[in-house]
Design a protein around this motif. Sequence first.
Motif, PDB file in Angstrom:
ATOM      1  N   GLY A  27       0.810  -1.203   0.000  1.00  0.00           N
ATOM      2  CA  GLY A  27       0.000   0.000   0.000  1.00  0.00           C
ATOM      3  C   GLY A  27       0.847   1.259   0.000  1.00  0.00           C
ATOM      4  O   GLY A  27       2.046   1.239  -0.274  1.00  0.00           O
ATOM      5  N   PRO A  28       0.233   2.397   0.323  1.00  0.00           N
ATOM      6  CA  PRO A  28       0.929   3.682   0.275  1.00  0.00           C
ATOM      7  C   PRO A  28       2.085   3.749   1.285  1.00  0.00           C
ATOM      8  O   PRO A  28       2.105   3.024   2.282  1.00  0.00           O
ATOM      9  CB  PRO A  28      -0.168   4.686   0.637  1.00  0.00           C
ATOM     10  N   ASP A  29       3.027   4.648   1.005  1.00  0.00           N
ATOM     11  CA  ASP A  29       4.164   4.881   1.903  1.00  0.00           C
ATOM     12  C   ASP A  29       3.694   5.752   3.065  1.00  0.00           C
ATOM     13  O   ASP A  29       3.600   6.981   2.949  1.00  0.00           O
ATOM     14  CB  ASP A  29       5.291   5.557   1.126  1.00  0.00           C
ATOM     15  N   ARG A  30       3.392   5.123   4.181  1.00  0.00           N
ATOM     16  CA  ARG A  30       2.823   5.853   5.312  1.00  0.00           C
ATOM     17  C   ARG A  30       3.798   6.851   5.919  1.00  0.00           C
ATOM     18  O   ARG A  30       3.413   7.958   6.318  1.00  0.00           O
ATOM     19  CB  ARG A  30       2.355   4.857   6.380  1.00  0.00           C
ATOM     20  N   GLU A  31       5.063   6.452   6.013  1.00  0.00           N
ATOM     21  CA  GLU A  31       6.051   7.349   6.620  1.00  0.00           C
ATOM     22  C   GLU A  31       6.234   8.603   5.781  1.00  0.00           C
ATOM     23  O   GLU A  31       6.302   9.722   6.315  1.00  0.00           O
ATOM     24  CB  GLU A  31       7.379   6.615   6.804  1.00  0.00           C
ATOM     25  N   GLU A  32       6.321   8.460   4.468  1.00  0.00           N
ATOM     26  CA  GLU A  32       6.474   9.617   3.598  1.00  0.00           C
ATOM     27  C   GLU A  32       5.230  10.494   3.638  1.00  0.00           C
ATOM     28  O   GLU A  32       5.324  11.731   3.637  1.00  0.00           O
ATOM     29  CB  GLU A  32       6.754   9.160   2.164  1.00  0.00           C
ATOM     30  N   ALA A  33       4.056   9.856   3.679  1.00  0.00           N
ATOM     31  CA  ALA A  33       2.823  10.622   3.757  1.00  0.00           C
ATOM     32  C   ALA A  33       2.773  11.434   5.047  1.00  0.00           C
ATOM     33  O   ALA A  33       2.427  12.625   5.038  1.00  0.00           O
ATOM     34  CB  ALA A  33       1.621   9.683   3.680  1.00  0.00           C
ATOM     35  N   ALA A  34       3.123  10.811   6.165  1.00  0.00           N
ATOM     36  CA  ALA A  34       3.106  11.518   7.448  1.00  0.00           C
ATOM     37  C   ALA A  34       4.089  12.682   7.437  1.00  0.00           C
ATOM     38  O   ALA A  34       3.814  13.758   7.994  1.00  0.00           O
ATOM     39  CB  ALA A  34       3.441  10.550   8.576  1.00  0.00           C
ATOM     40  N   ARG A  35       5.239  12.496   6.808  1.00  0.00           N
ATOM     41  CA  ARG A  35       6.241  13.564   6.738  1.00  0.00           C
ATOM     42  C   ARG A  35       5.693  14.772   5.990  1.00  0.00           C
ATOM     43  O   ARG A  35       6.029  15.921   6.304  1.00  0.00           O
ATOM     44  CB  ARG A  35       7.504  13.038   6.050  1.00  0.00           C
ATOM     45  N   ARG A  36       4.829  14.505   4.999  1.00  0.00           N
ATOM     46  CA  ARG A  36       4.247  15.594   4.204  1.00  0.00           C
ATOM     47  C   ARG A  36       2.934  16.115   4.780  1.00  0.00           C
ATOM     48  O   ARG A  36       2.320  17.025   4.213  1.00  0.00           O
ATOM     49  CB  ARG A  36       3.972  15.114   2.783  1.00  0.00           C
ATOM     50  N   GLY A  37       2.473  15.545   5.881  1.00  0.00           N
ATOM     51  CA  GLY A  37       1.204  15.973   6.447  1.00  0.00           C
ATOM     52  C   GLY A  37      -0.004  15.429   5.720  1.00  0.00           C
ATOM     53  O   GLY A  37      -1.079  16.039   5.712  1.00  0.00           O
ATOM     54  N   LEU A  38       0.172  14.264   5.100  1.00  0.00           N
ATOM     55  CA  LEU A  38      -0.908  13.608   4.366  1.00  0.00           C
ATOM     56  C   LEU A  38      -1.359  12.348   5.100  1.00  0.00           C
ATOM     57  O   LEU A  38      -0.637  11.821   5.954  1.00  0.00           O
ATOM     58  CB  LEU A  38      -0.435  13.250   2.952  1.00  0.00           C
ATOM     59  N   ARG A  39      -2.535  11.848   4.751  1.00  0.00           N
ATOM     60  CA  ARG A  39      -3.073  10.633   5.362  1.00  0.00           C
ATOM     61  C   ARG A  39      -3.047   9.498   4.351  1.00  0.00           C
ATOM     62  O   ARG A  39      -3.242   9.709   3.152  1.00  0.00           O
ATOM     63  CB  ARG A  39      -4.522  10.839   5.830  1.00  0.00           C
ATOM     64  N   THR A  40      -2.838   8.279   4.835  1.00  0.00           N
ATOM     65  CA  THR A  40      -2.959   7.087   3.996  1.00  0.00           C
ATOM     66  C   THR A  40      -3.809   6.055   4.734  1.00  0.00           C
ATOM     67  O   THR A  40      -3.815   5.988   5.960  1.00  0.00           O
ATOM     68  CB  THR A  40      -1.593   6.454   3.671  1.00  0.00           C
ATOM     69  N   ARG A  41      -4.514   5.254   3.958  1.00  0.00           N
ATOM     70  CA  ARG A  41      -5.322   4.184   4.511  1.00  0.00           C
ATOM     71  C   ARG A  41      -5.255   2.978   3.576  1.00  0.00           C
ATOM     72  O   ARG A  41      -5.139   3.131   2.361  1.00  0.00           O
ATOM     73  CB  ARG A  41      -6.787   4.604   4.678  1.00  0.00           C
ATOM     74  N   LEU A  42      -5.311   1.783   4.141  1.00  0.00           N
ATOM     75  CA  LEU A  42      -5.396   0.545   3.373  1.00  0.00           C
ATOM     76  C   LEU A  42      -6.782  -0.016   3.640  1.00  0.00           C
ATOM     77  O   LEU A  42      -7.088  -0.430   4.759  1.00  0.00           O
ATOM     78  CB  LEU A  42      -4.307  -0.435   3.814  1.00  0.00           C
ATOM     79  N   ALA A  43      -7.645   0.015   2.641  1.00  0.00           N
ATOM     80  CA  ALA A  43      -9.065  -0.248   2.838  1.00  0.00           C
ATOM     81  C   ALA A  43      -9.449  -1.665   2.451  1.00  0.00           C
ATOM     82  O   ALA A  43      -8.914  -2.242   1.507  1.00  0.00           O
ATOM     83  CB  ALA A  43      -9.903   0.733   2.020  1.00  0.00           C
ATOM     84  N   PHE A  44     -10.388  -2.228   3.175  1.00  0.00           N
ATOM     85  CA  PHE A  44     -11.021  -3.493   2.828  1.00  0.00           C
ATOM     86  C   PHE A  44     -12.402  -3.503   3.451  1.00  0.00           C
ATOM     87  O   PHE A  44     -12.636  -2.862   4.477  1.00  0.00           O
ATOM     88  CB  PHE A  44     -10.200  -4.699   3.304  1.00  0.00           C
ATOM     89  N   SER A  45     -13.334  -4.206   2.809  1.00  0.00           N
ATOM     90  CA  SER A  45     -14.704  -4.248   3.328  1.00  0.00           C
ATOM     91  C   SER A  45     -14.745  -5.105   4.586  1.00  0.00           C
ATOM     92  O   SER A  45     -14.091  -6.133   4.685  1.00  0.00           O
ATOM     93  CB  SER A  45     -15.667  -4.805   2.275  1.00  0.00           C
TER      94      SER A  45
END
Length: 327
Positions: free
Chosen positions: A251-269
């Motif tokens: 999934g998305p690069d969570r550490e890089e997203a957090a560094r940029r002030g962005l959110r990431t999620r890994l979704a499943f029903s």
Amino acid sequence: MRAVVLDRVGGPEVMKIASVQRPEAGPGEILIKVAYAGVNPADWKCREGYLKSFINYAFPFVIGFDLSGTVVDIGPDVVGFEKGMRVFAQSDVGAGKWGAYAEFVTVSQASVVRMPENLSFAQAAAVPTPALAAWTGIFDDGELQPGQRVLIHGGAGAVGAFAIQFARHVGAHVAVTCGDYNFDYVTALGSDCNIDYRTQDIPAAVYEWSPAGVDLILDTVGCATLPAGLDMLRPGGTLVSILTLMQGDTGPDREEAARRGLRTRLAFSKMPSGQQLGQIANLLAGGQVHPPRIESLPIDEVARAHSMVQNGKHRAKLVLQISDDLT
């Protein structure tokens, strides 16, 4: 009853049509005569053993997440359902129980919903897993709001088709990646901006459409097929990736997203799924949302259906006709 039975995990050849014992409805369960079963990427991944971390396989095993059909019996403690009711549901295969590729299946009442009257059995079987995945990505994890802008990567698939419609239903603006041969289809669903992932620079096209970036990206494809996803988000934006279960797809690069002030999620029903599926059923019944385009195959062609989905050799959502008697 007839069912598609596995005695081990593996390729399409491990699926056999066999006669097995018909199940009985236990406490809190509904016995359903299956009319159609949806064919999802999760089905072939289940068949090949990718779900071993989530499912305790006990062979012989029957796979299949999605189904439509009629209630033939109800177990103790079941309320709100009666024999002959037309229903659709996610099966309990995620809990290690037999799934939808069978003439009869028992399902927890918490996952069963009355079918909208304006849907056929085939259309209804195409709904549960893709619609629930889209709902989770757009609303639960993506928290999309009216007026916001969303990019849906892979908008012509079943998950993407529902995601486009859910986003438009709440008043969001939608951009979509897909092949140009699907542009008319996604435009009819509500896409404002179509991007051919094969020939166009996706970030450049997104910024031409939305110079400040987008509030939400829903990646329905995964496996690093969306370049520079984080770069296309507005400050505070969210990148949601649908869980693919493919090896190496984290999934998305969570550490890089957090560094940029962005959110990431890994979704499943999530299961049980009846509450969300009931909300989706209301939208379908009211005509605000429509099922994806479908192609029906007989149960005897289950191996072909799996190969088509696994290899991406299909444009329509595939469903298997399980029963010849659809009354």
